[in-house]
Design a protein around this motif. Structure first.
Motif, PDB file in Angstrom:
ATOM      1  N   THR A   1       0.797  -1.233   0.000  1.00  0.00           N
ATOM      2  CA  THR A   1       0.000   0.000   0.000  1.00  0.00           C
ATOM      3  C   THR A   1       0.827   1.279   0.000  1.00  0.00           C
ATOM      4  O   THR A   1       0.253   2.368  -0.003  1.00  0.00           O
ATOM      5  CB  THR A   1      -0.951   0.019   1.216  1.00  0.00           C
ATOM      6  N   HIS A   2       2.153   1.167  -0.007  1.00  0.00           N
ATOM      7  CA  HIS A   2       3.004   2.352   0.012  1.00  0.00           C
ATOM      8  C   HIS A   2       3.882   2.378  -1.233  1.00  0.00           C
ATOM      9  O   HIS A   2       4.706   1.469  -1.423  1.00  0.00           O
ATOM     10  CB  HIS A   2       3.879   2.372   1.268  1.00  0.00           C
ATOM     11  N   PRO A   3       3.757   3.401  -2.064  1.00  0.00           N
ATOM     12  CA  PRO A   3       4.557   3.442  -3.299  1.00  0.00           C
ATOM     13  C   PRO A   3       6.034   3.722  -3.083  1.00  0.00           C
ATOM     14  O   PRO A   3       6.832   3.508  -3.988  1.00  0.00           O
ATOM     15  CB  PRO A   3       3.898   4.562  -4.116  1.00  0.00           C
ATOM     16  N   PHE A   4       6.402   4.181  -1.874  1.00  0.00           N
ATOM     17  CA  PHE A   4       7.805   4.486  -1.610  1.00  0.00           C
ATOM     18  C   PHE A   4       8.243   3.883  -0.286  1.00  0.00           C
ATOM     19  O   PHE A   4       7.433   3.610   0.605  1.00  0.00           O
ATOM     20  CB  PHE A   4       8.035   6.002  -1.582  1.00  0.00           C
ATOM     21  N   VAL A   5       9.550   3.691  -0.153  1.00  0.00           N
ATOM     22  CA  VAL A   5      10.185   3.249   1.083  1.00  0.00           C
ATOM     23  C   VAL A   5      11.084   4.383   1.568  1.00  0.00           C
ATOM     24  O   VAL A   5      11.958   4.849   0.814  1.00  0.00           O
ATOM     25  CB  VAL A   5      11.021   1.976   0.862  1.00  0.00           C
ATOM     26  N   ALA A   6      10.872   4.843   2.799  1.00  0.00           N
ATOM     27  CA  ALA A   6      11.716   5.887   3.367  1.00  0.00           C
ATOM     28  C   ALA A   6      13.036   5.282   3.822  1.00  0.00           C
ATOM     29  O   ALA A   6      13.066   4.179   4.368  1.00  0.00           O
ATOM     30  CB  ALA A   6      11.001   6.557   4.534  1.00  0.00           C
ATOM     31  N   THR A   7      14.122   6.016   3.595  1.00  0.00           N
ATOM     32  CA  THR A   7      15.452   5.516   3.912  1.00  0.00           C
ATOM     33  C   THR A   7      16.165   6.476   4.862  1.00  0.00           C
ATOM     34  O   THR A   7      15.814   7.661   4.941  1.00  0.00           O
ATOM     35  CB  THR A   7      16.283   5.340   2.633  1.00  0.00           C
ATOM     36  N   PRO A   8      17.169   5.991   5.598  1.00  0.00           N
ATOM     37  CA  PRO A   8      17.913   6.874   6.506  1.00  0.00           C
ATOM     38  C   PRO A   8      18.504   8.060   5.761  1.00  0.00           C
ATOM     39  O   PRO A   8      18.882   7.966   4.596  1.00  0.00           O
ATOM     40  CB  PRO A   8      19.008   5.957   7.058  1.00  0.00           C
ATOM     41  N   GLY A   9      18.541   9.185   6.444  1.00  0.00           N
ATOM     42  CA  GLY A   9      19.116  10.382   5.842  1.00  0.00           C
ATOM     43  C   GLY A   9      18.122  11.244   5.104  1.00  0.00           C
ATOM     44  O   GLY A   9      18.497  12.266   4.517  1.00  0.00           O
TER      45      GLY A   9
END
Length: 309
Positions: A148-156
């Motif tokens: 359900t989420h089009p993006f993955v948040a990454t560190p930084g």
């Protein structure tokens, strides 16, 4: 002004992993002069607050009332976002989470929420990150989060395209397993075939437990009546209603042999009267839980008053 909801998720396994994503994301919003908000349960909200400069102008939203029902949360956020845009905001950031209790007791409609907001917030210049703790979140929930989420948040402060993302309309119309509530393992107190809405209303009142507040019973009576009317008007017969009652809990399923609402967002967004769904919209406003299920036998709506589990 950029438009479109940039909807990302982060799976984290410790506080350090959470902060490695949350802090740069929020600081980026502050640096850009964007309204920047955190919507997390108190313990993690304080963790994030403590990791930001004391001067950080971040708004913290309480989660207890906000995440009672998904349809109400969508309405709240749409009004909030519209206010920011009317005030001249060119970007908005929200870092949030769905409370653990909601995940544990009523994930189905929150999974549908996560899919729906990709559409419901699409007109706003919003970047949001939804955080899920892998130490406490069940595997099937994490799987839905991926879808359900089009993006993955990454560190930084970065994000990557999520290859596991599924179009919301497909996610919402694909068959989903409906985990039976414990009370459904018992014999129903009432089973009605092709009832009129008035018949269903009377049956709910007759089976309601004495320890369930009258206002909650009245809400469920209204919701069941509307959903039965929907099934008669837009579904296919036979329509079958089953009712279970226990201490502090009343559960009703309404099943018909049709395909379910034509609108995949039915219940979470206002209904188009021409294609049905008004009953589900009402049910999502007043029930303590709503689960929708499609399979080869047809469409089922499960409505709950009182304890959601």
């Amino acid at each position: 002004m950029s438009r479109g909801h940039d909807h990302a998720a982060v799976h984290y396994g410790c506080d350090e992993e959470l902060l490695a994503v949350a802090v740069p994301f929020l600081e980026g919003g502050l640096a850009a002069g964007e309204p920047t908000l955190v919507s997390m349960e108190p313990q993690r909200a304080e963790l994030v607050r403590g990791a930001l400069p004391s001067s950080a102008r971040v708004d913290y939203l309480p989660t207890r009332d906000l995440y009672t029902r998904p349809a109400a949360a969508i309405r709240f956020y749409r009004e909030l976002l519209a206010g920011f845009v009317a005030g001249g905001a060119a970007g908005i950031r929200v870092f949030g989470e769905i409370p653990r209790a909601a995940i544990d007791t009523s994930w189905d409609w929150w999974a549908r929420y996560e899919a729906t907001v990709n559409h419901a917030y699409g007109e706003f210049p919003l970047r949001s990150v939804c955080a899920y703790d892998t130490r406490t979140t069940p595997r099937h929930v994490l799987d839905d989060v991926t879808r359900t989420h089009p993006f993955v948040a990454t560190p930084g402060g970065g994000h990557e395209t999520n290859t596991g993302y599924v179009d919301p309309r497909s996610f919402l119309t694909d068959p989903r397993p409906m985990t039976p509530l414990p009370i459904e393992g018992k014999v129903p107190l009432a089973v009605l075939t092709d009832p009129r809405p008035a018949d269903a209303r009377r049956a709910v009142v007759a089976t309601a437990p004495l320890d369930l507040p009258a206002a909650e019973v009245d809400d469920l009576v209204l919701a069941v009546s509307e959903v039965v009317d929907n099934a008669i008007r837009h579904g296919r017969p036979p329509v079958k209603v089953r009712i279970w009652a226990g201490a502090g809990q009343l559960v009703v399923t309404v099943h018909d042999t049709g395909k379910g609402p034509a609108d995949p967002f039915a219940g979470l967004l206002p209904a188009d009267r021409a294609i049905g769904g008004r009953g589900l919209w009402i049910a999502h406003q007043i029930c303590s839980g709503v689960t929708l299920h499609r399979d080869e036998t047809g469409f089922t709506a499960r409505l709950t008053a009182g304890r959601p589990w």
